[in-house]
Design a protein around this motif. Structure first.
Motif, PDB file in Angstrom:
ATOM      1  N   GLY A  11       0.811  -1.211   0.000  1.00 56.27           N
ATOM      2  CA  GLY A  11       0.000   0.000   0.000  1.00 56.27           C
ATOM      3  C   GLY A  11       0.842   1.257   0.000  1.00 56.27           C
ATOM      4  O   GLY A  11       0.579   2.211  -0.743  1.00 56.27           O
ATOM      5  N   TRP A  12       1.893   1.251   0.824  1.00 58.50           N
ATOM      6  CA  TRP A  12       2.764   2.426   0.865  1.00 58.50           C
ATOM      7  C   TRP A  12       3.476   2.618  -0.474  1.00 58.50           C
ATOM      8  O   TRP A  12       3.643   3.750  -0.945  1.00 58.50           O
ATOM      9  N   ILE A  13       3.918   1.521  -1.081  1.00 61.15           N
ATOM     10  CA  ILE A  13       4.619   1.644  -2.368  1.00 61.15           C
ATOM     11  C   ILE A  13       3.693   2.249  -3.421  1.00 61.15           C
ATOM     12  O   ILE A  13       4.099   3.084  -4.242  1.00 61.15           O
ATOM     13  N   THR A  14       2.410   1.817  -3.433  1.00 57.60           N
ATOM     14  CA  THR A  14       1.462   2.365  -4.398  1.00 57.60           C
ATOM     15  C   THR A  14       1.287   3.865  -4.199  1.00 57.60           C
ATOM     16  O   THR A  14       1.287   4.648  -5.166  1.00 57.60           O
ATOM     17  N   VAL A  15       1.130   4.276  -2.962  1.00 50.03           N
ATOM     18  CA  VAL A  15       0.974   5.700  -2.668  1.00 50.03           C
ATOM     19  C   VAL A  15       2.204   6.482  -3.098  1.00 50.03           C
ATOM     20  O   VAL A  15       2.125   7.572  -3.683  1.00 50.03           O
ATOM     21  N   VAL A  16       3.373   5.921  -2.817  1.00 48.73           N
ATOM     22  CA  VAL A  16       4.619   6.595  -3.179  1.00 48.73           C
ATOM     23  C   VAL A  16       4.736   6.756  -4.690  1.00 48.73           C
ATOM     24  O   VAL A  16       5.121   7.819  -5.202  1.00 48.73           O
ATOM     25  N   ARG A  17       4.399   5.685  -5.427  1.00 43.94           N
ATOM     26  CA  ARG A  17       4.508   5.767  -6.883  1.00 43.94           C
ATOM     27  C   ARG A  17       3.532   6.778  -7.461  1.00 43.94           C
ATOM     28  O   ARG A  17       3.866   7.543  -8.379  1.00 43.94           O
ATOM     29  N   GLU A  18       2.290   6.788  -6.989  1.00 42.39           N
ATOM     30  CA  GLU A  18       1.334   7.772  -7.464  1.00 42.39           C
ATOM     31  C   GLU A  18       1.809   9.195  -7.190  1.00 42.39           C
ATOM     32  O   GLU A  18       1.645  10.107  -8.011  1.00 42.39           O
ATOM     33  N   ASN A  19       2.400   9.378  -6.009  1.00 43.19           N
ATOM     34  CA  ASN A  19       2.919  10.697  -5.667  1.00 43.19           C
ATOM     35  C   ASN A  19       4.038  11.126  -6.611  1.00 43.19           C
ATOM     36  O   ASN A  19       4.118  12.282  -7.043  1.00 43.19           O
ATOM     37  N   GLN A  20       4.903  10.183  -6.975  1.00 41.95           N
ATOM     38  CA  GLN A  20       5.984  10.504  -7.893  1.00 41.95           C
ATOM     39  C   GLN A  20       5.454  10.829  -9.296  1.00 41.95           C
ATOM     40  O   GLN A  20       5.990  11.683 -10.001  1.00 41.95           O
ATOM     41  N   VAL A  21       4.390  10.117  -9.751  1.00 40.35           N
ATOM     42  CA  VAL A  21       3.784  10.428 -11.047  1.00 40.35           C
ATOM     43  C   VAL A  21       3.223  11.841 -11.052  1.00 40.35           C
ATOM     44  O   VAL A  21       3.413  12.615 -12.005  1.00 40.35           O
ATOM     45  N   LEU A  22       2.514  12.211  -9.974  1.00 45.71           N
ATOM     46  CA  LEU A  22       1.973  13.564  -9.881  1.00 45.71           C
ATOM     47  C   LEU A  22       3.075  14.608  -9.883  1.00 45.71           C
ATOM     48  O   LEU A  22       2.958  15.664 -10.513  1.00 45.71           O
ATOM     49  N   ARG A  23       4.146  14.315  -9.171  1.00 51.02           N
ATOM     50  CA  ARG A  23       5.254  15.263  -9.148  1.00 51.02           C
ATOM     51  C   ARG A  23       5.875  15.412 -10.536  1.00 51.02           C
ATOM     52  O   ARG A  23       6.233  16.519 -10.958  1.00 51.02           O
ATOM     53  N   GLY A  24       6.008  14.302 -11.284  1.00 50.74           N
ATOM     54  CA  GLY A  24       6.534  14.386 -12.647  1.00 50.74           C
ATOM     55  C   GLY A  24       5.631  15.181 -13.573  1.00 50.74           C
ATOM     56  O   GLY A  24       6.096  15.966 -14.422  1.00 50.74           O
ATOM     57  N   ASP A  25       4.293  14.987 -13.444  1.00 50.95           N
ATOM     58  CA  ASP A  25       3.358  15.749 -14.276  1.00 50.95           C
ATOM     59  C   ASP A  25       3.461  17.243 -14.004  1.00 50.95           C
ATOM     60  O   ASP A  25       3.393  18.077 -14.920  1.00 50.95           O
ATOM     61  N   MET A  26       3.633  17.600 -12.725  1.00 51.80           N
ATOM     62  CA  MET A  26       3.755  19.015 -12.373  1.00 51.80           C
ATOM     63  C   MET A  26       5.024  19.615 -12.958  1.00 51.80           C
ATOM     64  O   MET A  26       5.033  20.764 -13.427  1.00 51.80           O
ATOM     65  N   GLU A  27       6.113  18.858 -12.948  1.00 53.78           N
ATOM     66  CA  GLU A  27       7.348  19.352 -13.540  1.00 53.78           C
ATOM     67  C   GLU A  27       7.186  19.557 -15.057  1.00 53.78           C
ATOM     68  O   GLU A  27       7.664  20.550 -15.627  1.00 53.78           O
ATOM     69  N   SER A  28       6.508  18.618 -15.726  1.00 57.06           N
ATOM     70  CA  SER A  28       6.276  18.758 -17.171  1.00 57.06           C
ATOM     71  C   SER A  28       5.411  19.975 -17.469  1.00 57.06           C
ATOM     72  O   SER A  28       5.674  20.738 -18.423  1.00 57.06           O
ATOM     73  N   MET A  29       4.375  20.175 -16.664  1.00 61.50           N
ATOM     74  CA  MET A  29       3.503  21.320 -16.870  1.00 61.50           C
ATOM     75  C   MET A  29       4.250  22.626 -16.660  1.00 61.50           C
ATOM     76  O   MET A  29       4.070  23.606 -17.407  1.00 61.50           O
ATOM     77  N   ARG A  30       5.113  22.659 -15.677  1.00 60.77           N
ATOM     78  CA  ARG A  30       5.887  23.864 -15.407  1.00 60.77           C
ATOM     79  C   ARG A  30       6.813  24.201 -16.578  1.00 60.77           C
ATOM     80  O   ARG A  30       6.931  25.366 -16.997  1.00 60.77           O
TER      81      ARG A  30
END
Length: 602
Positions: free
Chosen positions: A501-520
Motif C-alpha cells: 500500500g505504501w509503495i502504491t501511494v509513493v509511486r502515485e505521488n511521484q507520477v503527480l510530481r513528474g506531471d507538475m514538472e512537465s507542466m511547469r
C-alpha cells in the motif's frame, strides 16, 4: 563531720578536687590543668603507673602530671573513686573512656583482684556487644580515645557486632520481641509493661539502621562499611547507607535526592550528637567507599557529589575518579543532573570541560560496570541495555534512523532558505536502510527534501520490499502441503500488504510530481513563444500603418495632392479624440495586453 581517714566523697574548690577524708594530701595529680589532691596509699594499691611514679620519687609530697590522659578529668575522677572504694557507675557512654583510662593507669589484677581494667572489660563484653544501641553509643564515645581503643580491640569488636546485627532481626538487640499490637503507643514507640521504652517500631525494610550509624564520625563510618562489606552485605544496601550519610552532612546533595521516601528509620530513638565532619574529607571518603556499580539513582548521586566536590575544591584525584565513574554509566543519567554549573571564572554558564571529560570516559571505557542486583535502588533500570544505544554517538548504536530524519525535517522547516546542495549534505548522515515504513512513506511525500534524497528513499524501500517478499516465499513450504492452498502467516501478510500500500501511494505521488514538472516546463515554453509572437505583431502593425497612408503612396508615384478646405482646418473632433484607425490600433493593443496577462497568470 566524717571521722578522720574515712572517705565520704570528693568536692571541688576552684580548679581543684579535694578528698573528704580529713587527712592532708600527700600527692597531687594534674590532668588537663585540673589538680586532684589525693593520697598515695589508695592510688598505689590499685594503679601500677602511680606506684612506679612514687617509687621513683623520694619526696614526701609528690606532684605529678598525667599527659594525654584518656577521657580527661571526668574519667580520672571515676578511676579515683574506684581506688578509694567509693561508688562509681559504668554506663555505655563512659565505658570506653574508663576502659582506656584503666589501661593507661595499669589497673590490672596484679594490683588488686577484680581491678578496674577487668571490671571494665567484663562490662563491655556482657552489656555493650549484645545491644545495638549500646554499640552505637560506645563507638561514638570512642573518638577522643581512638588510638588506645584500637589497641584494646574495642573498635574492632564494636564494628563486628554492629555489622552482624545489621544482618539480624533488630528485635533481638535487647528490645521487646512484641513490636506491634497493644505494645505500640499512639506515637509509634514501643511499650513494655505500659512504659514507653523510647524504641521505635522496626521497619521491615533493609534501611532501618541508616539513621543510627549516621551519627558516627567519618573514620568510624568508613571502617564500619568496610567491615560490612567483608561480611557479605549486598552492595546496594551499603550504597544506600553511604548516600544517606552523605546527604545528612552535605546539604548540597539534598536537591539530587531520588523520588524515594525520605522517612527517618531507626531502631532506637536515643539521644545522639551529630558528628563533626570535614566535608572535604567526607567527599573523598565516600568516593573510596562507593562500589563500581551503576544505577539511575546512584548516577544522580554521583553527579550531585561531583557538583559539591567542585564547590569545595577537593583533590584532583577525587574529581577525576568521580568523572570516570559517571562516564562509565552516562547512559542512565538525566539531563537536569548533567547541567553542572561553572563555579570558576568562565565565559560559559555550565562546566563544558567537565562534561567533555565525562563523555570521553564514556567513549573510551572498555569494561562495562554491572548494575545492582537485585536492582533495589533502580527497579526500572534494565541491566541488559547497552550504553551506546541511548546516546547520539556511533552509527552502529542506532537500530533506526527515524529520529535523525525527524530532526532534519524540523530543521529544514525552520530554515527554508537552504539550498538543495546544503540539504543533501545534511541528509548524508541518514542511513536510508534504517528508516521504518512510516518514515519512508513520510519522506517520499516530503516537499522539503531534495529530489535525490526522495529517490534514494524509494530505492531502498523497493529493496526492503523485495527482501520481505523473498523471505515470505522462502518461509513457505510448498512441498509439505501440495494439495492445500498456500497460507501466509497473518503478521507477515499484514506487513506485505502494508508495504504494498505504501509503495502504491509513493509511486502515485511521484507520477503527480513528474506531471507538475512537465507542466511547469510547458508553461515556460509558451511564455517564450508568446513573447516572439508579440514582437512579430509589432513589426507587422508598424509596416501596415506606413503602407496605408495616401500621401505616402502619392509621393512615391510622383503625384501631388491638392489640399482641401477640410485639410486646412482640422476638425476639432480629430484634435481632441483619436482617429478611427488609432482607435482600432488601441483596441488591438488592449486585446494583446489582456491576452498576455492571461498567459502570465496561467
Amino acid at each position: 563531720m566524717a571521722p578522720a581517714g574515712k572517705v565520704t566523697g570528693f568536692h571541688k574548690e576552684g580548679s581543684g578536687w579535694f578528698c573528704n577524708a580529713g587527712l592532708p594530701s600527700d600527692i597531687t595529680v594534674v590532668v588537663d590543668g585540673i589538680q586532684f589532691h589525693l593520697h598515695k596509699f589508695p592510688l598505689v594499691s590499685k594503679c601500677g603507673k602511680i606506684a612506679r611514679i612514687c617509687e621513683e620519687s623520694s619526696e614526701k609530697t609528690l606532684i605529678t602530671v598525667l599527659e594525654e590522659f584518656p577521657g580527661g578529668p571526668d574519667t580520672f575522677l571515676i578511676a579515683v573513686k574506684f581506688c578509694y572504694g567509693l561508688r562509681m557507675e559504668l554506663t555505655t557512654r563512659n565505658i570506653v573512656t574508663v576502659y582506656c583510662a584503666a589501661d593507661y593507669l595499669q589497673m590490672t589484677d596484679e594490683y588488686g583482684e577484680d581491678n578496674l581494667l577487668s571490671k571494665s572489660e567484663n562490662f563491655f563484653h556482657k552489656n555493650v556487644l549484645h545491644n545495638w544501641k549500646d554499640c552505637i553509643l560506645a563507638l561514638q564515645s570512642s573518638d577522643p580515645v581512638i588510638a588506645r581503643a584500637e589497641k584494646l580491640q574495642i573498635i574492632r569488636k564494636c564494628l563486628s557486632a554492629v555489622s552482624m546485627m545489621v544482618c539480624t532481626d533488630p528485635s533481638l538487640f535487647g528490645w521487646p520481641m512484641m513490636m506491634y499490637g497493644s505494645l505500640q503507643s499512639p506515637g509509634g514507640s514501643i511499650l513494655w509493661n505500659g512504659i514507653n521504652t523510647g524504641a521505635r517500631i522496626r521497619s521491615a525494610e533493609s534501611d532501618w539502621w541508616f539513621e543510627d550509624i549516621s551519627y558516627l564520625s567519618v573514620g568510624l563510618f568508613e571502617r564500619l562499611i568496610n567491615t560490612m562489606e567483608t561480611r557479605g552485605i549486598r552492595p546496594e544496601i551499603l550504597v544506600g547507607a553511604i548516600m544517606y550519610y552523605g546527604r545528612k552532612y552535605l546539604p548540597g546533595l539534598g536537591r539530587w535526592k531520588s523520588g524515594q521516601s525520605g522517612k527517618t528509620r531507626t531502631v532506637a530513638s536515643f539521644s545522639l550528637t551529630p558528628a563533626v565532619v570535614d566535608q572535604k574529607v567526607l567527599i573523598e571518603t565516600i568516593e573510596k567507599l562507593l562500589p563500581e556499580k551503576k544505577g539511575k539513582s546512584f548516577c544522580r548521586f554521583l553527579l550531585g557529589l561531583l557538583r559539591v566536590a567542585l564547590i569545595l575544591g577537593v583533590s584532583q584525584m577525587c574529581k577525576d575518579s568521580l568523572e570516570r565513574r559517571i562516564g562509565m554509566q552516562l547512559e542512565v543519567a538525566t539531563l537536569d543532573s548533567l547541567l553542572i554549573p561553572a563555579y570558576s571564572d568562565s565565559d560559559t554558564l555550565y562546566d563544558v570541560d567537565c562534561m567533555e571529560r565525562i563523555i570521553h570516559h564514556f567513549m573510551s571505557s572498555e569494561t562495562r560496570i554491572t548494575s545492582f542486583s537485585p536492582p533495589s535502588l533502580d527497579p526500572e533500570t534494565s541491566p541488559s541495555s547497552e550504553p551506546l544505544r541511548k546516546e547520539a554517538l556511533p552509527e552502529s548504536s542506532r537500530p533506526l534512523h527515524d529520529g535523525l530524519y525527524r530532526a532534519l525535517d524540523i530543521y529544514f522547516k525552520a530554515h527554508p532558505w537552504l539550498s538543495e546542495k546544503e540539504k543533501e549534505e545534511l541528509c548524508n548522515i541518514i542511513d536510508y536502510q534504517k528508516l521504518s515504513i512510516d518514515a519512508c512513506a513520510h519522506a517520499s511525500q516530503n516537499a522539503r527534501l531534495p529530489l535525490r534524497v526522495v529517490l534514494q528513499v524509494l530505492f531502498f524501500e523497493q529493496m526492503q520490499l523485495r527482501t520481505a517478499l523473498a523471505g515470505c516465499l522462502n518461509a513457505l513450504d510448498t512441498e509439505s502441503a501440495p494439495a492445500g492452498p498456500i497460507t501466509i502467516p497473518s503478521e507477515m501478510a499484514g506487513q506485505i500488504l502494508q508495504r504494498d500500500g505504501w509503495i502504491t501511494v509513493v509511486r502515485e505521488n511521484q507520477v503527480l510530481r513528474g506531471d507538475m514538472e512537465s507542466m511547469r516546463s510547458r508553461v515556460g515554453e509558451l511564455e517564450e513563444e508568446f513573447i516572439k509572437i508579440k514582437q512579430e505583431m509589432k513589426k507587422v502593425t508598424k509596416s501596415h500603418s506606413s503602407l496605408s497612408s495616401p500621401r505616402l503612396v502619392a509621393r512615391k508615384i510622383g503625384c501631388k495632392l491638392i489640399p482641401r478646405s477640410t485639410d486646412a482646418q482640422p476638425d476639432p473632433v480629430d484634435s481632441t479624440g483619436p482617429t478611427p484607425r488609432a482607435s482600432v490600433e488601441q483596441a488591438r493593443r488592449s486585446h494583446h495586453s489582456r491576452h498576455r496577462k492571461s498567459f502570465s497568470l496561467f
